[in-house]
Design a protein around this motif. Structure first.
Motif, PDB file in Angstrom:
ATOM      1  N   LEU A  37       0.867  -1.184   0.000  1.00 21.32           N
ATOM      2  CA  LEU A  37       0.000   0.000   0.000  1.00 21.32           C
ATOM      3  C   LEU A  37       0.902   1.231   0.000  1.00 21.32           C
ATOM      4  CD1 LEU A  37      -2.604  -0.927   2.773  1.00 21.32           C
ATOM      5  CD2 LEU A  37      -2.730  -1.425   0.317  1.00 21.32           C
ATOM      6  N   GLU A  38       0.971   1.888  -1.124  1.00 20.46           N
ATOM      7  CA  GLU A  38       1.857   3.050  -1.244  1.00 20.46           C
ATOM      8  C   GLU A  38       1.434   4.173  -0.278  1.00 20.46           C
ATOM      9  OE1 GLU A  38       4.741   3.485  -2.944  1.00 20.46           O
ATOM     10  OE2 GLU A  38       4.775   5.470  -2.042  1.00 20.46           O
ATOM     11  N   SER A  39       2.415   4.701   0.438  1.00 20.92           N
ATOM     12  CA  SER A  39       2.245   5.903   1.299  1.00 20.92           C
ATOM     13  C   SER A  39       1.053   5.856   2.259  1.00 20.92           C
ATOM     14  CB  SER A  39       2.105   7.160   0.423  1.00 20.92           C
ATOM     15  OG  SER A  39       3.191   7.292  -0.454  1.00 20.92           O
ATOM     16  N   PHE A  40       0.701   4.670   2.701  1.00 24.42           N
ATOM     17  CA  PHE A  40      -0.532   4.498   3.477  1.00 24.42           C
ATOM     18  C   PHE A  40      -0.231   4.479   4.974  1.00 24.42           C
ATOM     19  CE2 PHE A  40      -4.294   2.678   5.221  1.00 24.42           C
ATOM     20  CZ  PHE A  40      -5.312   2.819   4.297  1.00 24.42           C
ATOM     21  N   GLN A  41      -0.706   5.473   5.698  1.00 22.56           N
ATOM     22  CA  GLN A  41      -0.508   5.504   7.152  1.00 22.56           C
ATOM     23  C   GLN A  41      -1.736   4.963   7.862  1.00 22.56           C
ATOM     24  OE1 GLN A  41       1.568   9.675   6.612  1.00 22.56           O
ATOM     25  NE2 GLN A  41       1.530   9.221   8.796  1.00 22.56           N
ATOM     26  N   SER A  42      -1.497   4.364   9.020  1.00 25.26           N
ATOM     27  CA  SER A  42      -2.575   3.664   9.727  1.00 25.26           C
ATOM     28  C   SER A  42      -3.710   4.572  10.185  1.00 25.26           C
ATOM     29  CB  SER A  42      -2.018   2.908  10.932  1.00 25.26           C
ATOM     30  OG  SER A  42      -1.209   1.857  10.476  1.00 25.26           O
ATOM     31  N   PHE A  43      -3.451   5.869  10.280  1.00 29.18           N
ATOM     32  CA  PHE A  43      -4.557   6.724  10.754  1.00 29.18           C
ATOM     33  C   PHE A  43      -5.729   6.722   9.781  1.00 29.18           C
ATOM     34  CE2 PHE A  43      -2.177   9.981   8.306  1.00 29.18           C
ATOM     35  CZ  PHE A  43      -3.209  10.572   7.590  1.00 29.18           C
ATOM     36  N   LEU A  44      -5.496   6.273   8.548  1.00 27.58           N
ATOM     37  CA  LEU A  44      -6.593   6.199   7.578  1.00 27.58           C
ATOM     38  C   LEU A  44      -7.609   5.116   7.942  1.00 27.58           C
ATOM     39  CD1 LEU A  44      -4.573   6.506   4.243  1.00 27.58           C
ATOM     40  CD2 LEU A  44      -6.371   8.084   4.973  1.00 27.58           C
ATOM     41  N   ILE A  45      -7.125   4.063   8.606  1.00 28.86           N
ATOM     42  CA  ILE A  45      -8.021   2.961   8.966  1.00 28.86           C
ATOM     43  C   ILE A  45      -9.091   3.499   9.927  1.00 28.86           C
ATOM     44  CG2 ILE A  45      -8.170   0.704  10.152  1.00 28.86           C
ATOM     45  CD1 ILE A  45      -6.695   0.456   7.481  1.00 28.86           C
ATOM     46  N   ASP A  46     -10.332   3.258   9.569  1.00 25.27           N
ATOM     47  CA  ASP A  46     -11.499   3.698  10.350  1.00 25.27           C
ATOM     48  C   ASP A  46     -11.682   5.221  10.413  1.00 25.27           C
ATOM     49  OD1 ASP A  46     -12.253   1.098  10.862  1.00 25.27           O
ATOM     50  OD2 ASP A  46     -11.236   1.007  12.800  1.00 25.27           O
ATOM     51  N   TYR A  47     -10.824   5.963   9.727  1.00 28.18           N
ATOM     52  CA  TYR A  47     -10.995   7.421   9.723  1.00 28.18           C
ATOM     53  C   TYR A  47     -12.243   7.779   8.909  1.00 28.18           C
ATOM     54  CZ  TYR A  47     -10.046  12.387   9.512  1.00 28.18           C
ATOM     55  OH  TYR A  47     -10.146  13.745   9.644  1.00 28.18           O
ATOM     56  N   LYS A  48     -13.025   8.714   9.428  1.00 22.96           N
ATOM     57  CA  LYS A  48     -14.216   9.151   8.698  1.00 22.96           C
ATOM     58  C   LYS A  48     -14.048  10.587   8.232  1.00 22.96           C
ATOM     59  CE  LYS A  48     -17.817   6.065  10.158  1.00 22.96           C
ATOM     60  NZ  LYS A  48     -18.849   5.834  11.166  1.00 22.96           N
ATOM     61  N   LEU A  49     -14.288  10.778   6.948  1.00 24.03           N
ATOM     62  CA  LEU A  49     -14.220  12.108   6.353  1.00 24.03           C
ATOM     63  C   LEU A  49     -15.614  12.428   5.803  1.00 24.03           C
ATOM     64  CD1 LEU A  49     -12.285  14.436   5.379  1.00 24.03           C
ATOM     65  CD2 LEU A  49     -12.034  13.143   3.252  1.00 24.03           C
ATOM     66  N   HIS A  50     -16.129  13.599   6.089  1.00 24.44           N
ATOM     67  CA  HIS A  50     -17.490  13.969   5.698  1.00 24.44           C
ATOM     68  C   HIS A  50     -18.477  12.857   6.110  1.00 24.44           C
ATOM     69  CE1 HIS A  50     -15.072  16.629   3.284  1.00 24.44           C
ATOM     70  NE2 HIS A  50     -14.743  15.691   2.427  1.00 24.44           N
ATOM     71  N   GLY A  51     -18.223  12.249   7.268  1.00 22.90           N
ATOM     72  CA  GLY A  51     -19.120  11.215   7.779  1.00 22.90           C
ATOM     73  C   GLY A  51     -19.004   9.856   7.108  1.00 22.90           C
ATOM     74  N   GLU A  52     -18.029   9.716   6.221  1.00 24.00           N
ATOM     75  CA  GLU A  52     -17.888   8.460   5.470  1.00 24.00           C
ATOM     76  C   GLU A  52     -16.555   7.799   5.767  1.00 24.00           C
ATOM     77  OE1 GLU A  52     -18.122   8.266   1.029  1.00 24.00           O
ATOM     78  OE2 GLU A  52     -18.929  10.280   1.364  1.00 24.00           O
ATOM     79  N   GLU A  53     -16.527   6.481   5.756  1.00 21.60           N
ATOM     80  CA  GLU A  53     -15.247   5.795   5.855  1.00 21.60           C
ATOM     81  C   GLU A  53     -14.429   6.092   4.599  1.00 21.60           C
ATOM     82  OE1 GLU A  53     -15.350   1.549   7.312  1.00 21.60           O
ATOM     83  OE2 GLU A  53     -17.484   1.936   7.032  1.00 21.60           O
TER      84      GLU A  53
END
Ligand code: GP9
Ligand code: MN
Length: 426
Positions: A37-53
């Motif tokens: 996974l290129e440049s992928f940091q763990s904070f993305l996991i389960d992060y919600k943006l505009h109410g969406e995963e």
């Protein structure tokens, strides 16, 4: 000289962790599909943006109801200036990256006893890398020969027409799609490394392909970071479906890892808006977590485990899973599933993280509070130990010391002249 390799050998043999008997050989003879996974940091996991995963598919693997995957939520990248190439080095050799430059480039013709060559020699694996960029980027077409990689499906194997390309190279969706027939053509068992590319700085994506709105920090690359992560997530979902259709899913080891951070310190002000907290030195280091998840056929996943581990541990883990005892090889990491796994994460700059405390830019911090603490004698010794360990790994690379090392009677030195890459030459 050759006395240096003895010093290294003594160190790594002493650090070595015996395999977990329940898992040793659990993946013997199975195909291994390793997804980058290129440049992928763990904070993305389960992060919600505009109410969406942002990454619903990866999230579903982490929270896997069918218990296929085991995910490590305290797994860290350890790359330095060699970025992707350093991640590849860490995962396939269990050596640390160099303090300056990329070992792939400056030490591309060293002798290695890398995971692909060992898998091939010990268990007849076919080794292949898939990546939609030119084969010479990061000097891969040289160093892969030393690693014993049989096939390198670089951009010359893919349809690189304009609509398929963005940023550094091939877009992830056509990449996975076009990789399928090549993957299916490999002799089994295979060790296949699928290297994605679209989720790479500056995170470019066409409006038609962006399925989530950008973030609103006002920092354009941070704002787009979520859109290319979503695209990568969708490409993975499609790849899993294709693997299932091809009958390659059930019985394969599937391993997913993040290569390194995507958002550097320069973007701290925007990241503070995303995280809703101040990005201190301590916090920035904690954010160097990247995903690591693995599915082993016939073995129930453990859900999310919290063992502190890092990229240097991957090769020792995989060797034991396929039933190759790691004792004979020079490896600085330890098997993540072993009782004796060493729970410290060392970074190239000498910083390190343990389950209780972190050492960052010369200061010690309590992990629970994030507050600076007075180091104990033990902590100071750890600091020295880590410097020593990095120094030994550097000796291996700078002195090309594996030339002087024979792991065991079966080991055959890799002959780089036996390999050549690029569609024209095959
Ligand atoms: C290029 C790709 C990107 O082929 O691996 O490398 P990076 O910039 O992440 O090191
Ligand atoms: Mn990278």
């Amino acid at each position: 000289d050759s006395s240096d390799i003895t010093e290294v050998e003594n160190y790594t043999k002493n650090k070595f962790a015996e395999p977990n008997p329940e898992l040793f050989g659990a993946a013997k003879g199975k195909n291994i599909i390793k997804i980058h996974l290129e440049s992928f940091q763990s904070f993305l996991i389960d992060y919600k943006l505009h109410g969406e995963e942002v990454t619903p598919f990866l999230n579903s693997l982490v929270h896997d109801e069918s218990k296929n995957f085991t995910s490590f939520d305290n797994f860290f990248h350890q790359v330095a200036q060699g970025k992707t190439a350093d991640a590849e080095l860490l995962l396939d050799t269990s050596l640390y990256p160099l303090p300056q430059g990329a070992a792939f480039v400056t030490k591309g013709n060293n002798t290695y006893q890398a995971l692909p060559a060992i898998l091939k020699q010990q268990q007849g694996y076919t080794n292949a890398v898939f990546h939609g960029d030119n084969k010479s980027f990061w000097n891969r077409d040289e160093v892969y020969k030393e690693f014993g990689i049989d096939k390198f499906f670089d951009s010359s194997y893919y349809d690189m027409s304009e609509e398929n390309v963005i940023g550094y190279g091939l877009k992830d969706k056509p990449f996975f799609e076009e990789s399928m027939p090549m993957l299916e053509s490999l002799e089994e068992p295979f060790y296949a490394h699928m290297m994605t590319l679209t989720h790479h700085h500056p995170y470019l994506i066409s409006p038609e392909e962006a399925s989530i709105k950008p973030a609103e920090t006002g920092d354009p690359s941070v704002d787009r970071y979520f859109q290319t992560a979503r695209y990568l997530d969708e490409s993975l979902k499609q790849f899993f479906n294709d693997l299932k259709e091809a009958g390659l899913y059930e019985d394969s080891v599937i391993m997913i890892y993040g290569d390194h951070y995507g958002i550097s310190e320069n973007h701290d002000p925007a990241m503070e808006k995303i995280m809703g907290e101040e990005i201190t030195d301590f916090k920035y280091k904690q954010m160097q977590r990247v995903p690591f998840m693995i599915k082993i056929p016939g073995v129930d996943g453990k859900g999310t485990v919290h063992e502190y581990s890092s990229q240097i541990d991957v090769m020792p883990t995989l060797l034991h899973l396929v039933g190759i005892h790691g004792q004979d090889y020079i490896q600085f990491g330890t098997d993540m599933f072993s009782k004796g796994h060493k729970e410290y994460v060392s970074f190239r700059d000498g910083d390190f993280i343990t389950p209780e405390y972190s050492f960052v830019s010369g200061k010690y911090y309590d992990n629970d509070t994030g507050e600076e603490i007075e180091p104990s004698k033990e902590m100071k010794e750890m600091e020295k130990k880590i410097r020593h360990e990095l120094g030994l790994s550097d000796k291996v690379l700078y002195g090309d010391l594996l030339r002087f090392y024979t792991p065991n009677e079966e080991w055959e030195p890799v002959k780089p002249s036996e390999f050549s890459y690029g569609k024209e030459s095959t």
